[in-house]
Design a protein around this motif. Sequence first.
Motif, PDB file in Angstrom:
ATOM      1  N   ALA A  84       0.721  -1.354   0.071  1.00  0.00           N
ATOM      2  CA  ALA A  84      -0.075  -0.009  -0.088  1.00  0.00           C
ATOM      3  C   ALA A  84       0.943   1.282   0.309  1.00  0.00           C
ATOM      4  O   ALA A  84       1.809   1.210   0.681  1.00  0.00           O
ATOM      5  CB  ALA A  84      -0.924   0.117   1.207  1.00  0.00           C
ATOM      6  N   VAL A  85       0.851   2.183  -0.948  1.00  0.00           N
ATOM      7  CA  VAL A  85       1.359   3.436  -1.088  1.00  0.00           C
ATOM      8  C   VAL A  85       0.487   4.587  -0.780  1.00  0.00           C
ATOM      9  O   VAL A  85      -0.358   4.606  -1.550  1.00  0.00           O
ATOM     10  CB  VAL A  85       2.158   3.481  -2.499  1.00  0.00           C
ATOM     11  CG1 VAL A  85       3.013   4.538  -2.548  1.00  0.00           C
ATOM     12  CG2 VAL A  85       3.106   2.434  -2.480  1.00  0.00           C
ATOM     13  N   SER A  86       0.932   5.413   0.025  1.00  0.00           N
ATOM     14  CA  SER A  86       0.198   6.606   0.086  1.00  0.00           C
ATOM     15  C   SER A  86       0.373   7.648  -1.061  1.00  0.00           C
ATOM     16  O   SER A  86       1.305   7.608  -1.836  1.00  0.00           O
ATOM     17  CB  SER A  86       0.578   7.474   1.202  1.00  0.00           C
ATOM     18  OG  SER A  86       0.331   6.656   2.508  1.00  0.00           O
ATOM     19  N   SER A  87      -0.759   8.497  -1.505  1.00  0.00           N
ATOM     20  CA  SER A  87      -0.361   9.336  -2.460  1.00  0.00           C
ATOM     21  C   SER A  87       0.780  10.455  -2.241  1.00  0.00           C
ATOM     22  O   SER A  87       1.070  10.742  -1.095  1.00  0.00           O
ATOM     23  CB  SER A  87      -1.581  10.453  -2.730  1.00  0.00           C
ATOM     24  OG  SER A  87      -1.520  11.253  -3.949  1.00  0.00           O
ATOM     25  N   PHE A  88       1.662  10.909  -3.175  1.00  0.00           N
ATOM     26  CA  PHE A  88       2.619  11.545  -3.045  1.00  0.00           C
ATOM     27  C   PHE A  88       3.118  12.193  -4.460  1.00  0.00           C
ATOM     28  O   PHE A  88       2.719  11.764  -5.482  1.00  0.00           O
ATOM     29  CB  PHE A  88       3.961  10.820  -2.787  1.00  0.00           C
ATOM     30  CG  PHE A  88       4.613   9.548  -3.589  1.00  0.00           C
ATOM     31  CD1 PHE A  88       5.655  10.128  -4.475  1.00  0.00           C
ATOM     32  CD2 PHE A  88       4.026   8.527  -3.893  1.00  0.00           C
ATOM     33  CE1 PHE A  88       6.215   9.104  -5.271  1.00  0.00           C
ATOM     34  CE2 PHE A  88       4.431   7.743  -4.737  1.00  0.00           C
ATOM     35  CZ  PHE A  88       5.627   7.979  -5.588  1.00  0.00           C
ATOM     36  N   TYR A  89       3.905  13.372  -4.533  1.00  0.00           N
ATOM     37  CA  TYR A  89       4.258  13.715  -5.979  1.00  0.00           C
ATOM     38  C   TYR A  89       5.895  13.265  -6.163  1.00  0.00           C
ATOM     39  O   TYR A  89       6.550  13.019  -5.376  1.00  0.00           O
ATOM     40  CB  TYR A  89       4.407  15.268  -5.571  1.00  0.00           C
ATOM     41  CG  TYR A  89       3.044  15.823  -5.375  1.00  0.00           C
ATOM     42  CD1 TYR A  89       2.360  16.258  -6.777  1.00  0.00           C
ATOM     43  CD2 TYR A  89       2.849  16.489  -4.218  1.00  0.00           C
ATOM     44  CE1 TYR A  89       1.215  16.947  -6.167  1.00  0.00           C
ATOM     45  CE2 TYR A  89       1.671  17.191  -4.177  1.00  0.00           C
ATOM     46  CZ  TYR A  89       0.725  17.170  -5.362  1.00  0.00           C
ATOM     47  OH  TYR A  89      -0.424  17.812  -5.087  1.00  0.00           O
ATOM     48  N   LEU A  90       5.870  13.106  -7.527  1.00  0.00           N
ATOM     49  CA  LEU A  90       7.168  12.753  -7.965  1.00  0.00           C
ATOM     50  C   LEU A  90       7.643  13.535  -9.304  1.00  0.00           C
ATOM     51  O   LEU A  90       6.668  13.841 -10.234  1.00  0.00           O
ATOM     52  CB  LEU A  90       7.242  11.134  -8.602  1.00  0.00           C
ATOM     53  CG  LEU A  90       8.605  10.381  -8.795  1.00  0.00           C
ATOM     54  CD1 LEU A  90       9.494  10.460  -7.466  1.00  0.00           C
ATOM     55  CD2 LEU A  90       8.276   9.064  -9.384  1.00  0.00           C
ATOM     56  N   ASP A  91       8.954  13.729  -9.216  1.00  0.00           N
ATOM     57  CA  ASP A  91       9.337  14.731 -10.457  1.00  0.00           C
ATOM     58  C   ASP A  91       9.129  14.074 -11.865  1.00  0.00           C
ATOM     59  O   ASP A  91       9.181  12.674 -11.861  1.00  0.00           O
ATOM     60  CB  ASP A  91      10.879  14.916 -10.206  1.00  0.00           C
ATOM     61  CG  ASP A  91      11.403  15.762  -9.444  1.00  0.00           C
ATOM     62  OD1 ASP A  91      10.578  16.738  -9.059  1.00  0.00           O
ATOM     63  OD2 ASP A  91      12.722  15.794  -9.089  1.00  0.00           O
ATOM     64  N   LYS A  92       8.746  14.724 -12.770  1.00  0.00           N
ATOM     65  CA  LYS A  92       8.467  14.143 -13.873  1.00  0.00           C
ATOM     66  C   LYS A  92       9.485  13.470 -14.665  1.00  0.00           C
ATOM     67  O   LYS A  92       9.661  12.690 -15.530  1.00  0.00           O
ATOM     68  CB  LYS A  92       7.702  15.226 -15.041  1.00  0.00           C
ATOM     69  CG  LYS A  92       6.377  15.756 -14.354  1.00  0.00           C
ATOM     70  CD  LYS A  92       5.763  16.871 -15.363  1.00  0.00           C
ATOM     71  CE  LYS A  92       4.517  17.380 -14.845  1.00  0.00           C
ATOM     72  NZ  LYS A  92       4.023  18.326 -15.757  1.00  0.00           N
TER      73      LYS A  92
END
Length: 322
Positions: A84-92
Amino acid sequence: MNLSFLFMFLIQSFIQEDCRCDRISRDRRSENVVNTNQDSHENNFSANSEDIQDMVRIPAGIYQVGTDNVIMASDKEGPKRLIAVSSFYLDKHEVSNEEFSRFVAATNYRTTAEVVGESDVFHIFLNTTFKEKLKKNRLLTHPWWYKVKGTNWRHPYGPDSTISDTMDHPVVHVSWRDARAFCAWRGARLPTEGEWEGACRAGHYDITYPWGNELFPGNRSMANNWQGSFPTYNSEKDGYIGTNPVWNFPPNEFGLYNMIGNAWEWTEDSWSESKQGEKVFKGGSFLCHHSYCFRYRCSARTRHTLDTSGVNKGFRCAKSLN
């Protein structure tokens, strides 16, 4: 109610409570994050921006890590499991030379390679005279790698090289400490291995590459990896002998570019509980070839020490939602 549906519903509900259960270990043991305040080489920088315009929000979900189709058993690629992974931001895309230049200009940061005075360069970027002069500086187990003084992110192929024509390429010769310092300056962090791998597959299961299972779908190059005979001849079928611009090649379904090939990418995670000084690398690089380093796969991984740098080692940043 279908039991599998009920299970997925419960897990999704658990994620929405902002569970940070995305840190994984291939040997199924918990991992500790190294406290950078204990690292004498790393400086403390405060975030200069909350800007996420060049990041993608990765949705919370159940993501695959590992594989049951293990290629390199010593790398602990398997087994396949769901996390299970929580929502997060990742560089494009990978952090570019231009972006890293702004960081250095703002902070006067010196990378590990600059402090040490040397870094690793692959033999094809060195002329014969230079290689003969440095033949005692080769790595014994991998003689195509040379330790070259004066090599760093500004001079990736030796002291006489520059990045003036490659500002849109990924910054390389950055250690784990350097990558972490940059991300912290941006108010971000390095992704965990679980986050990175889930994002690589864009939420799909049982695919080898970010786009599917064919390396060259429709005979089209989708990433920058070694083509030809490693380590002596690169046909440049994909258009590059070294790194490529960070926006090149099609993104995956999450909108992420160059998740495999181009430059290896640091993650936050340690290799194992007993090897906290070795960090997980993901994605492979332009030097990976099927016959030698078949690691340009989402499940592939390798490890390096905190201060390791080289001509094929870069990173991208992640950011938590809160």
